[in-house]
Design a protein around this motif. Structure first.
Motif, short mmCIF file in Angstrom:
data_model
loop_
_atom_site.label_atom_id
_atom_site.label_comp_id
_atom_site.label_asym_id
_atom_site.label_seq_id
_atom_site.Cartn_x
_atom_site.Cartn_y
_atom_site.Cartn_z
N ILE A 150 24.76 48.12 33.28
CA ILE A 150 25.17 49.28 32.49
C ILE A 150 26.22 50.09 33.24
N ALA A 151 26.03 50.24 34.55
CA ALA A 151 27.00 50.99 35.35
C ALA A 151 28.37 50.32 35.33
N SER A 197 38.96 49.51 35.72
CA SER A 197 38.46 48.54 34.76
C SER A 197 38.21 47.20 35.44
N ARG A 242 39.02 54.84 28.54
CA ARG A 242 39.19 56.15 27.90
C ARG A 242 40.28 56.96 28.61
N SER A 274 34.39 43.64 27.97
CA SER A 274 33.10 44.29 28.20
C SER A 274 32.09 43.94 27.11
N ALA A 297 29.90 50.82 31.91
CA ALA A 297 30.31 52.21 31.75
C ALA A 297 31.61 52.49 32.49
N THR A 298 31.78 51.90 33.68
CA THR A 298 33.02 52.05 34.43
C THR A 298 34.21 51.54 33.64
N LEU A 315 34.44 51.21 30.32
CA LEU A 315 34.69 52.01 29.13
C LEU A 315 35.30 53.38 29.48
N VAL A 316 34.82 53.99 30.58
CA VAL A 316 35.37 55.28 30.98
C VAL A 316 36.82 55.14 31.42
#
Length: 321
Positions: free
Chosen positions: A43-44, A304, A54, A8, A47-48, A50-51
């Protein structure tokens, strides 16, 4: 660092370098609306990734303080569980009870790898039931019982009573230590080919008892559905000579309908599985952990991958344009 995070960040850096070129800065000034849409999509996607990272956790990790599972196994010790297919047609294969033992062994090994706290009890049943192992927290002890105690010498010559198995499970849970009774989830596993040789009313009583049982249930069936199996007869040299005739029949046929009915009977959760299927152990472990049907939902890795795919697709489309 996760490969997804590194990927990413690499894509974000490439995008930044690409769009900071003088020619692209002029394009952005002329097409601000399109640039805004592309920016939101990128960005979306990031963000997907990285979330999902997590949320990502190894499958074998169990949270500290995970709720113990009290597992009572009722193992069919009737003659039909020693059935094998014709080795001349299907090749050498272990008998039904060995296939069931292998599935159970892998199941308990999976729980051990996940550090799932357990209490385990094992009973054997034919027309009657007997305790083979009382409640124990050692999966190593369980594996030893499965390997050495459930052996051909233990099998009886009488038929099968699912009612006896259900009664034995109730008795086993009644003897569960007080500490385990208070905070554990209760799970029963009935291992059988499903051939209940007792009267029909006995099987009906078993289903009624399961409807009032205070435990979840896995009905683990052993027996091939696409090959004839019987009790083998071997010669002095150990060569296969045919199948023994029992009750006028040479072959023994697993009763799928009976085992499915057992799985559907509990008021709580039930699951039907076959010992010979490749996904059986994974589904048993998932059921034991959460009580679901054992089918896995898309995980963090899938999210991911989707996010990375979206980011790369958008950037590729813009660059080609």
């Amino acid at each position: 660092m996760s490969y997804y995070v590194a990927g990413s960040l690499a894509i974000a850096l490439l995008a930044l370098l690409y769009w900071t070129r003088p020619a692209r800065r002029r394009q952005l000034a002329q097409h601000r609306g399109m640039a805004s849409v592309l920016l939101v999509l990128v960005i979306a996607g990031l963000a997907t990734c990285l979330v999902s990272v997590r949320l990502e956790r190894p499958d074998h990790v169990v949270e500290r303080g995970a709720k113990p599972v009290a597992i009572a196994v009722a193992f069919d010790l009737s003659p039909s569980m020693r059935a094998v297919p014709n080795p001349a047609l299907e090749g050498e294969q272990p008998p039904r009870f060995e296939r069931a033992k292998a599935a159970l062994g892998d199941f308990f090994r999976t729980l051990e790898e996940r550090r799932q706290p357990v209490y385990v009890s094992i009973v054997g049943f034919t027309r009657e039931a007997q305790i083979i192992m009382g409640w124990d927290q050692s999966i190593g002890q369980v594996q030893d019982i499965l390997q050495y105690a459930i052996a051909p010498d233990l099998f009886g010559s009488t038929g099968t009573s699912i009612e006896a198995a259900v009664g034995a499970l109730d008795d086993a849970f009644a003897m569960l230590p007080a500490a385990a009774e208070a905070d554990s989830r209760k799970l029963a596993i009935i291992v059988s080919d499903g051939e209940d040789t007792m009267r029909a009313s006995s099987f009906d009583y078993a289903k009624l008892a399961l409807a009032d049982a205070g435990f979840d249930l896995i009905a683990l069936q052993a027996g091939l559905l696409d090959a004839a199996e019987g009790l083998p007869v071997y010669g002095a040299a150990g060569d296969f000579e045919g199948f023994r005739t029992v009750g006028g029949e040479r072959f023994t046929v697993p009763d799928v309908g009976a085992m499915q009915a057992i799985a559907d009977a509990p008021a709580r959760a039930g699951l039907y599985l076959r010992a010979e299927m490749p996904d059986t152990v994974a589904r048993m472990a998932a059921f034991a952990a959460g009580g679901g049907a054992g089918r896995r939902a898309p995980g963090a890795a899938w999210l991911s991958t989707f996010g990375m795919f979206a980011v790369v697709s958008v950037l590729s489309a813009v660059i080609i344009r």
